[in-house]
Design a protein around this motif. Structure first.
Motif, PDB file in Angstrom:
ATOM      1  N   ASP A 153       0.832  -1.207   0.000  1.00  0.00           N
ATOM      2  CA  ASP A 153       0.000   0.000   0.000  1.00  0.00           C
ATOM      3  C   ASP A 153       0.864   1.254   0.000  1.00  0.00           C
ATOM      4  N   THR A 154       1.935   1.241   0.782  1.00  0.00           N
ATOM      5  CA  THR A 154       2.841   2.386   0.831  1.00  0.00           C
ATOM      6  C   THR A 154       3.533   2.598  -0.514  1.00  0.00           C
ATOM      7  N   VAL A 155       4.026   1.523  -1.099  1.00  0.00           N
ATOM      8  CA  VAL A 155       4.691   1.636  -2.402  1.00  0.00           C
ATOM      9  C   VAL A 155       3.699   2.124  -3.454  1.00  0.00           C
ATOM     10  N   GLY A 156       2.505   1.557  -3.447  1.00  0.00           N
ATOM     11  CA  GLY A 156       1.493   1.973  -4.409  1.00  0.00           C
ATOM     12  C   GLY A 156       1.133   3.441  -4.265  1.00  0.00           C
ATOM     13  N   LEU A 208       3.729  10.153  -6.940  1.00  0.00           N
ATOM     14  CA  LEU A 208       4.827  10.583  -7.803  1.00  0.00           C
ATOM     15  C   LEU A 208       4.339  10.773  -9.240  1.00  0.00           C
ATOM     16  N   GLY A 209       3.562   9.827  -9.730  1.00  0.00           N
ATOM     17  CA  GLY A 209       3.051   9.923 -11.098  1.00  0.00           C
ATOM     18  C   GLY A 209       2.144  11.124 -11.297  1.00  0.00           C
ATOM     19  N   GLY A 265       1.488  16.325 -13.553  1.00  0.00           N
ATOM     20  CA  GLY A 265       1.134  17.742 -13.479  1.00  0.00           C
ATOM     21  C   GLY A 265       2.262  18.643 -13.920  1.00  0.00           C
ATOM     22  N   THR A 266       3.489  18.272 -13.559  1.00  0.00           N
ATOM     23  CA  THR A 266       4.658  19.061 -13.966  1.00  0.00           C
ATOM     24  C   THR A 266       4.837  19.007 -15.477  1.00  0.00           C
ATOM     25  N   ILE A 267       4.690  17.838 -16.050  1.00  0.00           N
ATOM     26  CA  ILE A 267       4.819  17.699 -17.512  1.00  0.00           C
ATOM     27  C   ILE A 267       3.750  18.523 -18.211  1.00  0.00           C
ATOM     28  N   ALA A 276       0.088   9.899 -15.325  1.00  0.00           N
ATOM     29  CA  ALA A 276      -0.742   9.832 -14.122  1.00  0.00           C
ATOM     30  C   ALA A 276      -1.699   8.647 -14.192  1.00  0.00           C
ATOM     31  N   TRP A 277      -2.263   8.388 -15.360  1.00  0.00           N
ATOM     32  CA  TRP A 277      -3.185   7.272 -15.537  1.00  0.00           C
ATOM     33  C   TRP A 277      -2.481   5.948 -15.255  1.00  0.00           C
ATOM     34  N   VAL A 278      -1.283   5.778 -15.791  1.00  0.00           N
ATOM     35  CA  VAL A 278      -0.524   4.538 -15.582  1.00  0.00           C
ATOM     36  C   VAL A 278      -0.173   4.356 -14.113  1.00  0.00           C
ATOM     37  N   THR A 279       0.344   5.402 -13.487  1.00  0.00           N
ATOM     38  CA  THR A 279       0.753   5.267 -12.088  1.00  0.00           C
ATOM     39  C   THR A 279      -0.455   5.102 -11.159  1.00  0.00           C
TER      40      THR A 279
END
Length: 87
Positions: free
Chosen positions: A30-33, A39-40, A45-47, A61-64
């Motif tokens: 859960d933490t890693v996810g 991050l994604g 958003g930055t991209i 963002a969709w993939v992550t």
């Protein structure tokens, strides 16, 4: 001690260990996810902000988000697997 009591004690011990391992595994996944998802979304958003296009950032963002959801589901499965039957 009769065999039924021995088996019950062993079952409780095994359930305790599998519950601990399941909870640990579930928490880590859960933490890693959550980290991957956050991050994604941040990078997406930055991209989007720097390039002026939404396709690449939204795609990332969709993939992550998918990775985050998948890991959360697997983590919950690990927690549930460690539970004693009927609990």
């Amino acid at each position: 001690m009769n065999d039924r009591n021995k088996n019950n004690g062993v079952r409780q011990g095994v359930t305790g260990v599998t519950s601990t391992v399941g909870n640990l595994t579930g928490g880590v996944l859960d933490t890693v996810g959550s980290t991957v998802g956050t991050l994604g979304r941040g990078l997406g958003g930055t991209i989007n902000s720097t390039t002026g296009t939404k396709a690449a950032g939204d795609g990332l963002a969709w993939v992550t988000n998918g990775v985050e959801g998948g890991l959360r589901t697997v983590g919950q499965g690990a927690v549930d697997a460690g539970k004693a039957p009927g609990k």
